[in-house]
Design a protein around this motif. Sequence first.
Motif: not given
Length: 232
Positions: A151-160, A1-5, A7-11
């Motif tokens: 999808x290129x607007x923000x990087x993973x850290x900003x999205x998280x 599971x990716x970092x974002x996946x 994070x979104x699962x916890x949310x």
Amino acid sequence: MSLLDARFSRSAQLNQVCVRILGKRPLESFSDARDRLTIKATDYVAELHRSQLLLLTDKHYGSAAAMMRLVMEGALSALYILHLKDEAHAIRLEDGKTFLPGAGKMFARCSRLPVIGVNIEVIGKSQGPFHKFTHGDMPQINRRHSPGDWTSTFDERAIATFSIIADFVLLGAMDTYSHAVADPVLQKAIRAVRDENGAEARAFGMPIPEDDTFSPPPVRTTTGSTPPPLAE
């Protein structure tokens, strides 16, 4: 599971738990208009939180960032309403005879609350540049390097970060809700989760106070006295 996946699962899990809690107590069981409106405002925050999560998982990152303003203002409204000194003001709000003041005035009022006001002010003032994202100002517009490729607007850290902040604000609204329903056990449970979320937020560089003490119950006067002005 990716970092974002992850994070979104916890949310998503947090949102499901909060919605279940909100559905346990019918509004008609509360006699004070401030409590009823606080519960409604918290429910609104939970819906906005879920909507933001849907935008994030669908990779509409700019829209998800803009949604943060609504999540924050919803939580601020819940706190402001809970601490109205007189129920007559809340009754007027509930009857549609008046409206809430602007976010700036509510923020100023909540920043003067005992115990938690200082932390609210610290967190709120630190979000100045972030608010430019939520209003579609240049930090949003200047990220559009490739029109159509959202999808290129923000990087993973900003999205998280968007997801972490939304969770923290939802938990803050639930803390407010715990006072409206007079449930200290729930407040302790919420605070434990909020402490975990705060640690995650600090790891991402967010200025979440470590000594985030328990919020105080509201100080209220009796029903029917003269309501305070909107700019209270």
